[in-house]
Design a protein around this motif. Structure first.
Motif, PDB file in Angstrom:
ATOM      1  N   ALA A 121      18.674 -45.009 -29.784  1.00  0.00           N
ATOM      2  CA  ALA A 121      19.653 -45.952 -30.323  1.00  0.00           C
ATOM      3  C   ALA A 121      20.978 -45.254 -30.605  1.00  0.00           C
ATOM      4  N   MET A 122      20.912 -44.044 -31.149  1.00  0.00           N
ATOM      5  CA  MET A 122      22.139 -43.316 -31.476  1.00  0.00           C
ATOM      6  C   MET A 122      22.835 -42.807 -30.222  1.00  0.00           C
ATOM      7  N   SER A 123      22.063 -42.476 -29.189  1.00  0.00           N
ATOM      8  CA  SER A 123      22.665 -41.999 -27.938  1.00  0.00           C
ATOM      9  C   SER A 123      23.563 -43.049 -27.308  1.00  0.00           C
ATOM     10  N   ILE A 124      23.233 -44.322 -27.520  1.00  0.00           N
ATOM     11  CA  ILE A 124      24.036 -45.416 -26.975  1.00  0.00           C
ATOM     12  C   ILE A 124      25.452 -45.372 -27.544  1.00  0.00           C
ATOM     13  N   VAL A 125      25.572 -45.014 -28.816  1.00  0.00           N
ATOM     14  CA  VAL A 125      26.879 -44.968 -29.475  1.00  0.00           C
ATOM     15  C   VAL A 125      27.749 -43.875 -28.868  1.00  0.00           C
ATOM     16  N   SER A 126      27.137 -42.785 -28.505  1.00  0.00           N
ATOM     17  CA  SER A 126      27.870 -41.614 -28.037  1.00  0.00           C
ATOM     18  C   SER A 126      28.800 -41.912 -26.873  1.00  0.00           C
ATOM     19  N   GLY A 127      28.287 -42.595 -25.852  1.00  0.00           N
ATOM     20  CA  GLY A 127      29.101 -42.839 -24.665  1.00  0.00           C
ATOM     21  C   GLY A 127      30.236 -43.805 -24.911  1.00  0.00           C
ATOM     22  N   ALA A 128      30.015 -44.803 -25.772  1.00  0.00           N
ATOM     23  CA  ALA A 128      31.028 -45.833 -25.995  1.00  0.00           C
ATOM     24  C   ALA A 128      32.267 -45.293 -26.702  1.00  0.00           C
ATOM     25  N   VAL A 129      32.103 -44.289 -27.563  1.00  0.00           N
ATOM     26  CA  VAL A 129      33.239 -43.755 -28.333  1.00  0.00           C
ATOM     27  C   VAL A 129      33.750 -42.442 -27.738  1.00  0.00           C
ATOM     28  N   ALA A 130      33.357 -42.168 -26.522  1.00  0.00           N
ATOM     29  CA  ALA A 130      33.678 -40.881 -25.898  1.00  0.00           C
ATOM     30  C   ALA A 130      35.179 -40.704 -25.658  1.00  0.00           C
ATOM     31  N   GLU A 131      35.590 -39.455 -25.611  1.00  0.00           N
ATOM     32  CA  GLU A 131      36.908 -38.988 -25.173  1.00  0.00           C
ATOM     33  C   GLU A 131      38.018 -39.113 -26.209  1.00  0.00           C
ATOM     34  N   ALA A 193      31.295 -51.601 -33.270  1.00  0.00           N
ATOM     35  CA  ALA A 193      32.023 -51.448 -34.528  1.00  0.00           C
ATOM     36  C   ALA A 193      32.914 -50.213 -34.498  1.00  0.00           C
ATOM     37  N   GLY A 194      32.385 -49.119 -33.966  1.00  0.00           N
ATOM     38  CA  GLY A 194      33.175 -47.901 -33.876  1.00  0.00           C
ATOM     39  C   GLY A 194      34.346 -48.025 -32.911  1.00  0.00           C
ATOM     40  N   VAL A 195      34.106 -48.644 -31.770  1.00  0.00           N
ATOM     41  CA  VAL A 195      35.152 -48.794 -30.759  1.00  0.00           C
ATOM     42  C   VAL A 195      36.296 -49.666 -31.282  1.00  0.00           C
ATOM     43  N   LEU A 196      35.978 -50.727 -32.014  1.00  0.00           N
ATOM     44  CA  LEU A 196      37.022 -51.619 -32.530  1.00  0.00           C
ATOM     45  C   LEU A 196      37.935 -50.896 -33.518  1.00  0.00           C
ATOM     46  N   LEU A 197      37.365 -50.018 -34.335  1.00  0.00           N
ATOM     47  CA  LEU A 197      38.191 -49.258 -35.278  1.00  0.00           C
ATOM     48  C   LEU A 197      38.887 -48.079 -34.611  1.00  0.00           C
ATOM     49  N   LEU A 198      38.292 -47.580 -33.559  1.00  0.00           N
ATOM     50  CA  LEU A 198      38.807 -46.383 -32.890  1.00  0.00           C
ATOM     51  C   LEU A 198      39.976 -46.696 -31.975  1.00  0.00           C
ATOM     52  N   GLY A 199      39.898 -47.796 -31.260  1.00  0.00           N
ATOM     53  CA  GLY A 199      40.931 -48.141 -30.292  1.00  0.00           C
ATOM     54  C   GLY A 199      40.645 -47.533 -28.928  1.00  0.00           C
ATOM     55  N   ALA A 200      41.428 -47.960 -27.949  1.00  0.00           N
ATOM     56  CA  ALA A 200      41.236 -47.523 -26.568  1.00  0.00           C
ATOM     57  C   ALA A 200      41.825 -46.134 -26.337  1.00  0.00           C
ATOM     58  N   LYS A 330      38.982 -56.626 -19.992  1.00  0.00           N
ATOM     59  CA  LYS A 330      40.046 -57.623 -20.153  1.00  0.00           C
ATOM     60  C   LYS A 330      40.371 -57.860 -21.618  1.00  0.00           C
ATOM     61  N   LEU A 331      39.372 -57.694 -22.474  1.00  0.00           N
ATOM     62  CA  LEU A 331      39.573 -57.838 -23.915  1.00  0.00           C
ATOM     63  C   LEU A 331      40.098 -56.547 -24.550  1.00  0.00           C
ATOM     64  N   ARG A 332      40.331 -55.522 -23.715  1.00  0.00           N
ATOM     65  CA  ARG A 332      40.823 -54.207 -24.162  1.00  0.00           C
ATOM     66  C   ARG A 332      39.858 -53.516 -25.115  1.00  0.00           C
ATOM     67  N   ILE A 333      38.581 -53.739 -24.894  1.00  0.00           N
ATOM     68  CA  ILE A 333      37.546 -52.995 -25.606  1.00  0.00           C
ATOM     69  C   ILE A 333      37.113 -51.867 -24.688  1.00  0.00           C
ATOM     70  N   ASP A 334      37.539 -50.661 -25.004  1.00  0.00           N
ATOM     71  CA  ASP A 334      37.404 -49.521 -24.098  1.00  0.00           C
ATOM     72  C   ASP A 334      36.061 -48.815 -24.307  1.00  0.00           C
ATOM     73  N   ASP A 335      35.201 -48.952 -23.331  1.00  0.00           N
ATOM     74  CA  ASP A 335      33.868 -48.346 -23.355  1.00  0.00           C
ATOM     75  C   ASP A 335      33.736 -47.497 -22.087  1.00  0.00           C
ATOM     76  N   PRO A 336      33.938 -46.187 -22.177  1.00  0.00           N
ATOM     77  CA  PRO A 336      34.012 -45.345 -20.977  1.00  0.00           C
ATOM     78  C   PRO A 336      32.781 -45.389 -20.082  1.00  0.00           C
ATOM     79  N   VAL A 337      31.606 -45.632 -20.632  1.00  0.00           N
ATOM     80  CA  VAL A 337      30.387 -45.585 -19.821  1.00  0.00           C
ATOM     81  C   VAL A 337      29.702 -46.949 -19.671  1.00  0.00           C
TER      82      VAL A 337
END
Length: 423
Positions: A121-131, A193-200, A330-337
């Motif tokens: 479950a935690m590994s899923i978070v890692s890729g979305a907030v990458a870079e 939740a992390g991506v929305l606060l983090l930004g693209a 298109k919604l500008r939710i940046d998920d690298p993986v």
């Protein structure tokens, strides 16, 4: 004779649990390879560091408090000790199901099997907030996710506890065989939740609505990671049968393996065709995510569909994941993986498909269960991410992001000659 059968069944079921747990642990390598292949070269070392560290944190936090929250008891303080063979034999002899159907295995093997799910479950978070996320902010969040957020929603589902003392999901007809919602959608909710606060990432989206592709640095590595995840998923779903040592359950395990494999195949082919129709090219990254989407969808119920039905379910996931990835961009939710789409959108689909082949499951119960999991994980994660943002910041500096977080966060490069031209 009966005692000998008991000992044999106990040994077989415990060993099967441990082997399946090891397969799920191997998925940590799959996530590490997939994510490091899909990010840019300058961010490879940091994401590898996150994947190894989060696995270690998950193991410690689930031992310290997570397992107790989810199922009761405290392995950290009490340990497993010596097994009371006579007591276990007495308990087992009084069960109506006898040797056929009952699950008997070591409590230590159960903990091991459960803890690798937490890490997934935690590994899923890692890729979305990458870079662009600070390493230590991520690792602190991992403590809360694996020690409290995930175990609490797990207690309401697999643990059988009432949701905040109000209602029982089991009584509502909710079912999630191996964790499409409990593990995968939960990880995606925390990631969102992390991506929305983090930004693209800088430069990902243009002022006029342009979406710029940031190609991964190592697609062969990403492909290897996908195959590792595909293989590990046999333990993820197969182990969730919880038993091997009798005829009916051995057949159930075989069907789960078969359906898991064919759902992944259906997802891969469907995503490949969908990408070809949408983009005019055979997109490898969509193919990889399509296979994973099929796996996520079938995870909610791999035991009741026929092989053909499982293939079709996987195909639905493969189609959905392509549209989901495009829509989030298109919604500008940046998920690298593509983690939120693979595990979140397709995790929800998996839950909603369960009643189609399992008549004991209520669609209303599935919807309420999905909402419960998502709202809990998303809201609490948003609070934790928000506190971390206020206290230490979530995002690296613009200069560090440009140079790559490998140097700023880890002080080394994964591909030094390629990235910097050094000999």
């Amino acid at each position: 004779m009966e005692n000998n059968i008991f000992h044999l069944q106990y040994a077989i079921d415990t060993f099967y649990f441990l082997v399946c747990g090891a397969l799920v642990m191997w998925m940590a390598a799959g996530f590490a390879m997939l994510e490091s292949g899909l990010v840019r070269a300058k961010n490879t070392t940091e994401i590898l560091t996150k994947n190894v560290a989060l696995y270690a944190i998950a193991c410690i936090m689930y031992m310290v408090c997570g397992y107790a929250i989810m199922y009761g008891g405290n392995i950290f303080l009490s340990g497993m000790g010596d097994i009371d063979v006579a007591g276990v034999l007495g308990d087992f002899a009084g069960r109506e199901d006898g040797f056929e159907g009952g699950s008997i295995y070591s409590g230590a093997s159960d903990f091991f099997f459960q803890v690798v799910f937490v890490a997934t479950a935690m590994s899923i978070v890692s890729g979305a907030v990458a870079e662009r996320m600070k390493l230590w902010a991520f690792l602190i969040f991992a403590i809360f996710m694996t020690g409290f957020i995930y175990p609490m929603e797990g207690s309401w589902t697999w643990g059988g506890a009432a949701v905040l003392g109000m209602y029982s999901l089991g009584d509502l007809g909710f079912s999630d065989f191996a964790g499409s919602g409990i593990v995968h959608m939960a990880g995606a909710a925390a990631a969102l939740a992390g991506v929305l606060l983090l930004g693209a990432r800088k430069g990902k989206y243009g002022a006029n609505g342009e979406i710029r592709a940031f190609p991964g640095a190592n697609l062969p590595l990403a492909t290897l990671g996908t195959f590792i995840l595909w293989m590990g998923w046999f333990g993820f779903n197969g182990g969730s049968v919880l038993k091997l040592g009798d005829i009916s359950n051995a057949h159930a395990v075989a069907m789960v393996f078969l359906n898991t494999n064919t759902a992944a195949a259906g997802g891969a082919v469907a995503a490949l065709i969908t990408a070809r129709l949408m983009f005019g090219k055979a997109d490898l990254t969509m193919l990889l995510n399509g296979a994973l989407a099929g796996l996520v969808v079938i995870t909610a119920e791999p035991s009741t569909p026929s092989a053909l039905t499982a293939t079709l379910f996987g195909a639905l996931g493969g189609i959905l994941v392509v549209f989901s990835i495009v829509t989030l961009d298109k919604l500008r939710i940046d998920d690298p993986v593509g983690a939120i789409s693979v595990h979140g959108t397709c995790g929800l689909l998996g839950l909603l498909l369960v009643p189609a082949t399992n008549g004991d499951v209520s669609l209303t119960g599935q919807i309420i269960g999905a909402i419960t999991i998502f709202v809990w994980v998303f809201v609490v994660s948003l609070i934790v991410w928000g506190i971390l943002k206020a206290v230490m910041g979530l995002r690296v500096s613009e200069e560090d992001e440009y140079e790559g977080v490998d140097l700023s966060e880890c002080g080394m490069e994964a591909y030094p000659e390629f990235v910097s031209g050094k000999q």
